[in-house]
Write a protein that holds these residues in place. Structure first.
Motif, PDB file in Angstrom:
ATOM      1  N   THR A  32       0.838  -1.178  -0.019  1.00  0.00           N
ATOM      2  CA  THR A  32      -0.199   0.128   0.156  1.00  0.00           C
ATOM      3  C   THR A  32       0.961   1.081  -0.036  1.00  0.00           C
ATOM      4  O   THR A  32       2.056   1.202   0.026  1.00  0.00           O
ATOM      5  CB  THR A  32      -0.869   0.029   1.172  1.00  0.00           C
ATOM      6  OG1 THR A  32      -0.083  -0.080   2.235  1.00  0.00           O
ATOM      7  CG2 THR A  32      -2.069  -1.177   1.054  1.00  0.00           C
ATOM      8  N   ASP A  86      -6.188   5.404  -6.016  1.00  0.00           N
ATOM      9  CA  ASP A  86      -5.530   4.203  -5.366  1.00  0.00           C
ATOM     10  C   ASP A  86      -6.777   3.813  -3.867  1.00  0.00           C
ATOM     11  O   ASP A  86      -6.699   2.749  -3.488  1.00  0.00           O
ATOM     12  CB  ASP A  86      -4.444   4.746  -4.374  1.00  0.00           C
ATOM     13  CG  ASP A  86      -3.327   4.618  -5.256  1.00  0.00           C
ATOM     14  OD1 ASP A  86      -3.477   4.436  -6.538  1.00  0.00           O
ATOM     15  OD2 ASP A  86      -1.934   4.370  -4.783  1.00  0.00           O
ATOM     16  N   SER A  91      -5.680   0.124  -2.375  1.00  0.00           N
ATOM     17  CA  SER A  91      -3.980   0.184  -2.075  1.00  0.00           C
ATOM     18  C   SER A  91      -3.775   1.452  -1.750  1.00  0.00           C
ATOM     19  O   SER A  91      -2.373   1.807  -1.363  1.00  0.00           O
ATOM     20  CB  SER A  91      -3.437   0.148  -3.587  1.00  0.00           C
ATOM     21  OG  SER A  91      -3.906   1.082  -4.357  1.00  0.00           O
ATOM     22  N   HIS A 302      -0.294  -1.387 -13.435  1.00  0.00           N
ATOM     23  CA  HIS A 302      -1.598  -1.336 -12.640  1.00  0.00           C
ATOM     24  C   HIS A 302      -2.587  -2.213 -13.004  1.00  0.00           C
ATOM     25  O   HIS A 302      -3.429  -2.561 -12.041  1.00  0.00           O
ATOM     26  CB  HIS A 302      -2.160   0.299 -12.965  1.00  0.00           C
ATOM     27  CG  HIS A 302      -3.436   0.413 -12.352  1.00  0.00           C
ATOM     28  ND1 HIS A 302      -3.644   0.519 -11.152  1.00  0.00           N
ATOM     29  CD2 HIS A 302      -4.691   0.908 -12.962  1.00  0.00           C
ATOM     30  CE1 HIS A 302      -4.991   0.559 -10.812  1.00  0.00           C
ATOM     31  NE2 HIS A 302      -5.546   0.986 -11.999  1.00  0.00           N
ATOM     32  N   SER A 309      -0.124  -0.238  -4.447  1.00  0.00           N
ATOM     33  CA  SER A 309      -0.273   1.137  -4.924  1.00  0.00           C
ATOM     34  C   SER A 309       0.814   1.631  -5.767  1.00  0.00           C
ATOM     35  O   SER A 309       1.759   1.039  -6.133  1.00  0.00           O
ATOM     36  CB  SER A 309       0.125   1.961  -3.551  1.00  0.00           C
ATOM     37  OG  SER A 309       0.579   3.398  -3.666  1.00  0.00           O
ATOM     38  N   HIS A 310       0.322   2.809  -6.570  1.00  0.00           N
ATOM     39  CA  HIS A 310       1.040   3.348  -7.535  1.00  0.00           C
ATOM     40  C   HIS A 310       2.486   3.631  -7.311  1.00  0.00           C
ATOM     41  O   HIS A 310       3.334   3.740  -8.195  1.00  0.00           O
ATOM     42  CB  HIS A 310       0.429   4.346  -8.315  1.00  0.00           C
ATOM     43  CG  HIS A 310       0.494   5.690  -7.720  1.00  0.00           C
ATOM     44  ND1 HIS A 310      -0.628   5.906  -6.812  1.00  0.00           N
ATOM     45  CD2 HIS A 310       1.207   6.735  -7.642  1.00  0.00           C
ATOM     46  CE1 HIS A 310      -0.493   7.372  -6.226  1.00  0.00           C
ATOM     47  NE2 HIS A 310       0.722   7.901  -6.801  1.00  0.00           N
TER      48      HIS A 310
END
Length: 354
Positions: A32, A86, A91, A302, A309-310
């Motif tokens: 995350t 997110d 995430s 993604h 998480s990005h």
């Protein structure tokens, strides 16, 4: 139509998950967000609130107000990309309520998190670029995004006028498309999951809150004419920004548009390979673009791991590229954003031809 099925083999996806799990275990990191994402969320949220308050209550001069409305649109889009997105995928944080709180920023801005979850998380992420299922491809009759869609004569100009409809996306979304899905009980041809009493309350409560914050209160404070001009600037900036970022991920020259078998209703590839073939990255070396769009320029990463998480996508990029090379899977990426835009325009031009 019934949702198609993927090929039974899952060896590629299994290998990707093993390598990704190994990376997080060895690095001792959570999947995350961390302090970088939380700081970004605070910066964007405070900026949005400050711009809103200045526009509505301090009445800046016209030239500054128009500039601030455009900036409000950019910041609002960034909140959608970084915080809401997110949060909606779970995430943003290890905490469920924090993720829900982050996803609810969409409700404040006029959308609806329930509809987004169905349309984006459950349908688009599963059946990417499958015409008739993936609602993101349905811009008909105005735009033809797939070769399986009906072509009209005016589509030969769509590579010239597409920007106009992209600019209208957000205002159509919050004032028409959400309500259409609600009352039809469907997203495209896919049935909508039954809404609970809580879902109903959130839908109507936040729609009312949005109308108060972004329509009634500004009209009362600055007048109708000033409001309508500023609101149109704000919504067109949000609409175009969100449209172009998401379109660069899937409707470009090298992205596939798979068609299920007409008898078995099966797709050719396993789910993970399907995601890679239908998706493209852009400008992954640009830290500025990555920061602003919430890592959505790493769309391959993604789509394969939406619950991560990005902020971790640059690391996953190397892992996934290596696996693609070993398995012989083509990985789509444009080194510059302008190359991806050019490819999207070329795709629209090709779809508009007879």
């Amino acid at each position: 139509m019934q949702a198609p099925k993927f090929a039974a083999s899952r060896s590629f996806h299994k290998e990707l998950k093993l390598r990704t799990t190994a990376y997080f275990t060895e690095a001792g990191k959570d999947t995350t967000g961390d302090s970088r994402l939380f700081a970004k969320a605070v910066i964007l949220t405070v900026s949005f609130v400050a711009l809103y308050l200045h526009l509505v209550f301090l009445t800046p001069p016209t030239w500054l107000a128009l500039l601030e409305c455009a900036l409000l649109g950019l910041v609002g889009s960034a909140i959608g990309f970084n915080v809401m997105h997110d949060g909606a995928h779970g995430s943003f944080s290890k905490s469920k309520w924090v993720n829900q709180f982050a996803s609810f920023t969409l409700n404040v801005l006029g959308g609806n998190s329930f509809m987004w979850n169905m349309k984006h998380n459950l349908i688009h992420h599963m059946y990417t670029n499958v015409d008739g299922v993936d609602d993101d491809l349905d811009a008909q009759p105005w735009l033809r995004l797939s070769s399986t869609q009906t072509r009209y004569r005016f589509h030969r100009f769509q590579h010239l006028y597409f920007w106009f409809f992209y600019a209208l996306l957000f205002i159509a979304w919050i004032f028409f498309m959400d309500y259409q899905k609600y009352f039809k009980g469907k997203i495209g041809e896919m049935p909508l999951k039954k809404m609970t009493a809580s879902d109903q309350g959130v839908f109507w409560g936040f729609k009312a809150l949005h109308l108060f914050l972004f329509v009634a209160l500004p009209i009362y404070s600055v007048g109708f004419v000033a409001w309508i001009v500023g609101f149109l600037v704000f919504t067109t900036v949000v609409g175009f920004t969100m449209s172009i970022v998401f379109q660069l991920a899937h409707t470009v020259e090298h992205a596939a548009f798979p068609i299920p078998h007409e008898i078995t209703n099966k797709l050719e590839d396993e789910w993970a390979i399907h995601q890679i073939k239908t998706t493209a990255n852009f400008a992954t070396d640009s830290k500025v673009i990555s920061w602003l769009v919430g890592g959505l320029n790493f769309q391959v990463e993604h789509h394969l791991f939406p619950n991560i998480s990005h902020i971790h996508y640059p690391a996953l990029n190397k892992i996934i590229r290596q696996a693609c090379e070993e398995f012989g899977v083509e990985y789509n990426e444009y080194p510059k954003m302008r190359y991806a835009v050019a490819s999207h325009v070329a795709h629209l031009r090709e779809m508009g031809r007879a």
